[in-house]
Motif scaffolding. Structure first.
Motif, PDB file in Angstrom:
ATOM      1  N   ASP A 150     -13.818 -12.316   9.590  1.00  0.00           N
ATOM      2  CA  ASP A 150     -14.112 -11.422   8.477  1.00  0.00           C
ATOM      3  C   ASP A 150     -15.438 -10.672   8.645  1.00  0.00           C
ATOM      4  O   ASP A 150     -15.658  -9.656   7.995  1.00  0.00           O
ATOM      5  CB  ASP A 150     -14.077 -12.179   7.146  1.00  0.00           C
ATOM      6  CG  ASP A 150     -13.858 -11.233   5.993  1.00  0.00           C
ATOM      7  OD1 ASP A 150     -12.722 -10.744   5.835  1.00  0.00           O
ATOM      8  OD2 ASP A 150     -14.831 -10.930   5.277  1.00  0.00           O
TER       9      ASP A 150
ATOM     10  N   ARG B 123       0.856  -1.211   0.000  1.00  0.00           N
ATOM     11  CA  ARG B 123       0.000   0.000   0.000  1.00  0.00           C
ATOM     12  C   ARG B 123       0.877   1.240   0.000  1.00  0.00           C
ATOM     13  O   ARG B 123       1.671   1.442   0.917  1.00  0.00           O
ATOM     14  CB  ARG B 123      -0.909  -0.014   1.238  1.00  0.00           C
ATOM     15  CG  ARG B 123      -1.770   1.242   1.361  1.00  0.00           C
ATOM     16  CD  ARG B 123      -2.943   1.047   2.304  1.00  0.00           C
ATOM     17  NE  ARG B 123      -3.806   0.002   1.807  1.00  0.00           N
ATOM     18  CZ  ARG B 123      -4.432  -0.896   2.589  1.00  0.00           C
ATOM     19  NH1 ARG B 123      -4.300  -0.833   3.899  1.00  0.00           N
ATOM     20  NH2 ARG B 123      -5.188  -1.830   2.064  1.00  0.00           N
TER      21      ARG B 123
ATOM     22  N   HIS C 231     -14.360  -3.649   9.023  1.00  0.00           N
ATOM     23  CA  HIS C 231     -12.949  -3.269   8.999  1.00  0.00           C
ATOM     24  C   HIS C 231     -12.599  -2.589   7.685  1.00  0.00           C
ATOM     25  O   HIS C 231     -13.373  -2.615   6.736  1.00  0.00           O
ATOM     26  CB  HIS C 231     -12.064  -4.505   9.243  1.00  0.00           C
ATOM     27  CG  HIS C 231     -12.166  -5.544   8.161  1.00  0.00           C
ATOM     28  ND1 HIS C 231     -13.194  -6.462   8.099  1.00  0.00           N
ATOM     29  CD2 HIS C 231     -11.376  -5.798   7.084  1.00  0.00           C
ATOM     30  CE1 HIS C 231     -13.026  -7.233   7.049  1.00  0.00           C
ATOM     31  NE2 HIS C 231     -11.943  -6.863   6.399  1.00  0.00           N
ATOM     32  N   GLY C 232     -11.429  -2.005   7.645  1.00  0.00           N
ATOM     33  CA  GLY C 232     -10.939  -1.323   6.451  1.00  0.00           C
ATOM     34  C   GLY C 232      -9.559  -0.796   6.786  1.00  0.00           C
ATOM     35  O   GLY C 232      -8.828  -1.440   7.540  1.00  0.00           O
ATOM     36  N   SER C 233      -9.196   0.355   6.255  1.00  0.00           N
ATOM     37  CA  SER C 233      -7.898   0.927   6.655  1.00  0.00           C
ATOM     38  C   SER C 233      -7.962   2.439   6.553  1.00  0.00           C
ATOM     39  O   SER C 233      -8.850   3.003   5.914  1.00  0.00           O
ATOM     40  CB  SER C 233      -6.766   0.386   5.780  1.00  0.00           C
ATOM     41  OG  SER C 233      -6.646   1.136   4.589  1.00  0.00           O
TER      42      SER C 233
ATOM     43  N   LEU D 194      -3.660 -11.161   9.284  1.00  0.00           N
ATOM     44  CA  LEU D 194      -2.982 -10.087   8.556  1.00  0.00           C
ATOM     45  C   LEU D 194      -1.685  -9.799   9.316  1.00  0.00           C
ATOM     46  O   LEU D 194      -1.722  -9.357  10.455  1.00  0.00           O
ATOM     47  CB  LEU D 194      -3.904  -8.865   8.488  1.00  0.00           C
ATOM     48  CG  LEU D 194      -3.402  -7.630   7.742  1.00  0.00           C
ATOM     49  CD1 LEU D 194      -4.594  -6.821   7.197  1.00  0.00           C
ATOM     50  CD2 LEU D 194      -2.556  -6.717   8.626  1.00  0.00           C
TER      51      LEU D 194
ATOM     52  N   THR E  70      -4.702  -0.886   9.458  1.00  0.00           N
ATOM     53  CA  THR E  70      -6.036  -1.497   9.467  1.00  0.00           C
ATOM     54  C   THR E  70      -6.918  -0.816  10.508  1.00  0.00           C
ATOM     55  O   THR E  70      -6.480  -0.525  11.618  1.00  0.00           O
ATOM     56  CB  THR E  70      -5.907  -3.004   9.775  1.00  0.00           C
ATOM     57  OG1 THR E  70      -4.990  -3.570   8.844  1.00  0.00           O
ATOM     58  CG2 THR E  70      -7.246  -3.714   9.669  1.00  0.00           C
TER      59      THR E  70
ATOM     60  N   ASN F 150      -9.113 -14.302   9.450  1.00  0.00           N
ATOM     61  CA  ASN F 150      -8.035 -13.674   8.693  1.00  0.00           C
ATOM     62  C   ASN F 150      -6.822 -13.472   9.585  1.00  0.00           C
ATOM     63  O   ASN F 150      -6.973 -13.055  10.743  1.00  0.00           O
ATOM     64  CB  ASN F 150      -8.483 -12.305   8.181  1.00  0.00           C
ATOM     65  CG  ASN F 150      -9.650 -12.408   7.227  1.00  0.00           C
ATOM     66  OD1 ASN F 150      -9.754 -13.367   6.463  1.00  0.00           O
ATOM     67  ND2 ASN F 150     -10.545 -11.431   7.271  1.00  0.00           N
TER      68      ASN F 150
HETATM   69  O1  LIG Z   1      -5.509  -3.784   4.292  1.00  0.00           O
HETATM   70  C1  LIG Z   1      -6.036  -3.815   5.393  1.00  0.00           C
HETATM   71  O2  LIG Z   1      -5.567  -3.223   6.368  1.00  0.00           O
HETATM   72  C2  LIG Z   1      -7.330  -4.578   5.554  1.00  0.00           C
HETATM   73  C3  LIG Z   1      -7.395  -5.753   4.624  1.00  0.00           C
HETATM   74  C4  LIG Z   1      -8.727  -6.408   4.587  1.00  0.00           C
HETATM   75  O3  LIG Z   1      -9.746  -5.818   4.407  1.00  0.00           O
HETATM   76  C5  LIG Z   1      -8.771  -7.856   4.741  1.00  0.00           C
HETATM   77  O4  LIG Z   1      -7.726  -8.505   4.862  1.00  0.00           O
HETATM   78  O5  LIG Z   1      -9.901  -8.446   4.746  1.00  0.00           O
END
Ligand SMILES: O=C(O)CCC(=O)C(=O)O
Ligand SMILES: [Fe+2]
Length: 269
Positions: free
Chosen positions: A209, A112, A213-215, A148, A161, A146
């Protein structure tokens, strides 16, 4: 192992931060491979890895990243989260007899850059079975857990995130959601109740999931690097049309092979 603390806070919040899930050496080995990736556009391939975007401003994904070498294969059943994923998808005991091993339906590295973000999405009110949060008789039955994992430190301005704790159980859409869909999450301007998760390289964010959520939008120079592995029950199917390569299947341990290809159909005759 999964502790009472993990169970309580995962149930309450919908996520856990697993500090130091990967060692500095593990992060270094992964980054060394990612450093060799050529510049890729969505649809292009790098060996068996496929470049992809969900949308055009949330950062490039290298899908099927477990094809990129042993450091990524290790993540399939990494001891820092394997037991957690197994426990939250379906409590141990019934798990093996009812629907086999865990299955990874998507795995990717995400880069990103400045200006990029992923908008807020998901939430308990949606009810999709693939993403669901469910507990019955004190057993978890989550559709997708998930993991991450940060490959670079993620602090303010890095496009971290965002999670809304507890939103995996929400019955209604967040009232501000419409203004936070795709690409509008400037750092510091986040929906009410959202928490920006700051991580050190090697920390892993475990979340169901169904959590909203988002970022935030990355405003710093440079690139946020994460890998995401999504775990669900073995009767799931790949989110995309990617098949594991025969070379990968050959290399993997029996458990890992089952987790990337759990159901091998028998020919009809
Ligand atoms: O990129 C992020 O911080 C969130 C990623 C996301 O939405 C996910 O992994 O489901
Ligand atoms: Fe997501």
């Amino acid at each position: 192992m999964v502790t009472d603390h993990d169970i309580y806070f995962f149930d309450l919040q919908g996520y856990l931060l697993l500090k130091g899930a990967l060692s500095a050496d593990e992060v270094g080995a992964i980054n060394a491979i990612l450093d060799t990736a050529p510049p890729l556009k969505p649809g292009e391939r790098w060996g068996n890895v496929q470049a992809h975007w969900y949308n055009d401003n949330d950062g490039l994904n290298l899908q099927h990243i477990y094809e990129a070498g042993e450091p990524f294969e290790k993540l399939i059943d990494h001891p820092s989260w394997y037991e957690h994923a197994k426990y939250f998808v379906d409590a141990q005991g019934s798990f093996d007899s009812l629907h086999g091993p865990l299955y990874i339906d998507e795995n990717f590295a995400n880069f990103r850059g400045p200006g990029e973000a992923i908008g807020m999405h998901s939430g308990g009110h949606i009810g999709t079975i693939r993403c669901q949060f469910r507990v019955l008789n004190a057993k978890f039955h989550c559709g997708q857990i998930n993991i991450l994992t940060a490959l670079s430190d993620i602090g303010p301005g890095d496009g971290g995130t965002l999670v809304i704790p507890g939103s995996h159980k929400s019955n209604f859409e967040h009232p501000e959601m419409a203004s936070y869909v795709m690409h509008s999450n400037k750092s510091g301007q986040t929906p009410q109740g959202a928490v920006e998760v700051h991580m050190n390289a090697g920390d892993a964010l475990l979340f169901v999931d169904a959590l909203c959520h988002g970022s935030t939008q990355r405003t710093n120079p440079g690139t946020r690097r994460v890998v995401v592995y999504r775990y669900g029950p073995s009767w799931g199917r790949s989110r995309h049309d990617y098949e594991p390569s025969p070379e990968l299947l050959d290399r993997l341990t029996p458990l890992r092979r089952q987790m990337v290809n759990p159901i091998v159909p028998k020919p009809a005759i």
